[in-house]
Design an enzyme around this catalytic site. Sequence first.
Site, PDB file in Angstrom:
ATOM      1  N   CYS A 211       0.810  -1.228   0.000  1.00 39.27           N
ATOM      2  CA  CYS A 211       0.000   0.000   0.000  1.00 39.27           C
ATOM      3  C   CYS A 211       0.839   1.272   0.000  1.00 39.27           C
ATOM      4  O   CYS A 211       0.293   2.364  -0.174  1.00 39.27           O
ATOM      5  CB  CYS A 211      -0.935  -0.008   1.205  1.00 39.27           C
ATOM      6  SG  CYS A 211      -2.110  -1.386   1.200  1.00 39.27           S
ATOM      7  N   HIS A 290      12.684   1.225   5.281  1.00 38.56           N
ATOM      8  CA  HIS A 290      12.361  -0.175   5.007  1.00 38.56           C
ATOM      9  C   HIS A 290      12.839  -1.027   6.177  1.00 38.56           C
ATOM     10  O   HIS A 290      13.993  -0.947   6.578  1.00 38.56           O
ATOM     11  CB  HIS A 290      13.057  -0.606   3.712  1.00 38.56           C
ATOM     12  CG  HIS A 290      12.431  -1.781   3.034  1.00 38.56           C
ATOM     13  ND1 HIS A 290      12.212  -2.985   3.666  1.00 38.56           N
ATOM     14  CD2 HIS A 290      11.967  -1.923   1.769  1.00 38.56           C
ATOM     15  CE1 HIS A 290      11.651  -3.826   2.815  1.00 38.56           C
ATOM     16  NE2 HIS A 290      11.486  -3.211   1.655  1.00 38.56           N
ATOM     17  N   HIS A 375      -2.057  19.734   6.918  1.00 37.42           N
ATOM     18  CA  HIS A 375      -3.003  18.674   6.584  1.00 37.42           C
ATOM     19  C   HIS A 375      -2.288  17.325   6.570  1.00 37.42           C
ATOM     20  O   HIS A 375      -1.123  17.237   6.177  1.00 37.42           O
ATOM     21  CB  HIS A 375      -3.652  18.940   5.218  1.00 37.42           C
ATOM     22  CG  HIS A 375      -4.227  20.316   5.084  1.00 37.42           C
ATOM     23  ND1 HIS A 375      -5.412  20.693   5.669  1.00 37.42           N
ATOM     24  CD2 HIS A 375      -3.748  21.424   4.455  1.00 37.42           C
ATOM     25  CE1 HIS A 375      -5.650  21.958   5.398  1.00 37.42           C
ATOM     26  NE2 HIS A 375      -4.649  22.431   4.671  1.00 37.42           N
ATOM     27  N   HIS A 379      -2.663   6.841   5.214  1.00 39.89           N
ATOM     28  CA  HIS A 379      -3.196   5.712   4.444  1.00 39.89           C
ATOM     29  C   HIS A 379      -4.397   5.083   5.147  1.00 39.89           C
ATOM     30  O   HIS A 379      -4.320   4.687   6.312  1.00 39.89           O
ATOM     31  CB  HIS A 379      -2.103   4.661   4.250  1.00 39.89           C
ATOM     32  CG  HIS A 379      -2.615   3.337   3.773  1.00 39.89           C
ATOM     33  ND1 HIS A 379      -3.427   3.211   2.670  1.00 39.89           N
ATOM     34  CD2 HIS A 379      -2.445   2.087   4.269  1.00 39.89           C
ATOM     35  CE1 HIS A 379      -3.727   1.937   2.495  1.00 39.89           C
ATOM     36  NE2 HIS A 379      -3.149   1.236   3.451  1.00 39.89           N
ATOM     37  N   HIS A 408     -14.425   5.264   5.128  1.00 43.23           N
ATOM     38  CA  HIS A 408     -15.867   5.056   5.201  1.00 43.23           C
ATOM     39  C   HIS A 408     -16.501   5.040   3.811  1.00 43.23           C
ATOM     40  O   HIS A 408     -17.339   4.180   3.512  1.00 43.23           O
ATOM     41  CB  HIS A 408     -16.501   6.175   6.044  1.00 43.23           C
ATOM     42  CG  HIS A 408     -17.983   6.042   6.216  1.00 43.23           C
ATOM     43  ND1 HIS A 408     -18.889   6.576   5.309  1.00 43.23           N
ATOM     44  CD2 HIS A 408     -18.726   5.437   7.183  1.00 43.23           C
ATOM     45  CE1 HIS A 408     -20.119   6.309   5.710  1.00 43.23           C
ATOM     46  NE2 HIS A 408     -20.049   5.622   6.845  1.00 43.23           N
ATOM     47  N   ASN A 412     -10.482   0.602   1.802  1.00 45.97           N
ATOM     48  CA  ASN A 412      -9.035   0.614   1.610  1.00 45.97           C
ATOM     49  C   ASN A 412      -8.751   0.415   0.123  1.00 45.97           C
ATOM     50  O   ASN A 412      -8.872  -0.692  -0.402  1.00 45.97           O
ATOM     51  CB  ASN A 412      -8.389  -0.506   2.443  1.00 45.97           C
ATOM     52  CG  ASN A 412      -6.879  -0.540   2.295  1.00 45.97           C
ATOM     53  OD1 ASN A 412      -6.301   0.146   1.458  1.00 45.97           O
ATOM     54  ND2 ASN A 412      -6.221  -1.367   3.107  1.00 45.97           N
TER      55      ASN A 412
END
Length: 480
Positions: A211, A290, A375, A379, A408, A412
């Site tokens: 993702c 990572h 802002h 994810h 909502h 995802n």
Amino acid sequence: MKYVKLASHFLTTNLLKLLLILVIAVIVIEASQMNLDHIHQLRLQLCYNLVSVITSSAILVLASTIYIMTRPKSVYLVDYSCYKPPNNLKMNYQKFINQSRLTGAFDESSLEFQHKILERSGLGEQTYLPEAMHFIPPRLSMAAAREEAEQVIFGALDNLFANTNVNPKDIGIVVMNSSLFNPIPSLSSMIVNKYKLRGSIKSYNLGGMGCSAGVIAVDLAKDLLQVQKNTYAVVVSTENITKNGYLGNKKSMLVQNCLFRVGGSAVLLSNKSSDMCRAKYKLVHIVRNHMGSNDRAYRCAYQEEDDAGKAGVSLSKELMAIAGVALKTNITALLGPLVLPISDQLLFIATVLANKLFNAKVNPYIPNFKLVFDHFCIHAGGRSVIDELEKNLKLLPVHVEASRMTLHRFGNTSSSSIWYELAYTEAKGRIQKGNRVWQIALGSGFKCNSVVWEALRKAKPSPSSPWEDCIHRYPVQTVL
């Protein structure tokens, strides 16, 4: 007009020479009015000063040339587009459970488990699944998966090109990312074929990166824009549901069915200075870390087969703890030094040294990122992901509103979720000129990636925004 242009060109190219001649002429005139001794002294001083001036000028010109040639080129985000599926692909809780029961692939325990996950997930009743998943049994063919990919990718790109008036043949770089669906020819080749992009296109297809791959794709595009002059780069992010639904009964692999939904984004980047006038944002920082060298982190999101040979992605119970560690590394060791004031950096170092040297057991200092960023686009991996980052960063509900509402409304959508969140913030009219936006993406491996944008103007929602017909209903109360 012709002679004016020639004169202008001559003055521009020979300005330094003309100035030097003028200086020498003035000195000669002044010297002619002095006696010989003064002239001799002045000549010696002039020779010395002239050598110094020429040497200094040469060094200055050389340094300026090196700086101009090696400094990073500015990268602008001209615009972006998020795919919105048609209404007939909506999938509410009850329909999802009914469809799952009719497939015959799940036992009652698994159906009940999925229903509980849905109720606690933070997803609403209007998320989307691909057309193939609306059939009984689901059409899990390669052709159906290609059809989903084409609808999402071309839908986002068509809208992007329409909004920006960019001719696809002017695109110099294409970076495509999709973790689980990587057909031959690649998805990036599919884009080249559809829009008949030029033969010299630099095309890349990223797979298996989870993702957080959307930020990785932007990072790759940024690097390519440093070496390819005056061009556009398109970054396309999506995930394919059709070929990757799990049809087994292993609990850790059922979660993916409940959270992942159809979505995708297309982002237009440019290194043309002329695009600064119309671009929405300027790229400020990209930071990636990572944790793949750690076995627990490496396996916390792992694609495998269950005991019955059914393939899926297994999510470890340690996922949230590992995500928290990855985030802290990203913001304290990597991003923090780039964006935080010296005072916050010193406080962080002081707490670390107190714990290391004096065993003081002081909690690590968490900087107040609310003073640095206006802002936050976290994810939308699930309610627990947003909760964890909200707690770790000490954010207020308004700072995670875009993430919760995206989860909502759209579920995802993997690497594209951070763009639906940015679109939500724009639709609410909250982004002003000079505001900084922090997009945070977490992905398998395990990775935590950050990208920071600066708004070049008050950002208005682009035409055909995914929130266009529903922003007036948000925010809504989500499950606690």
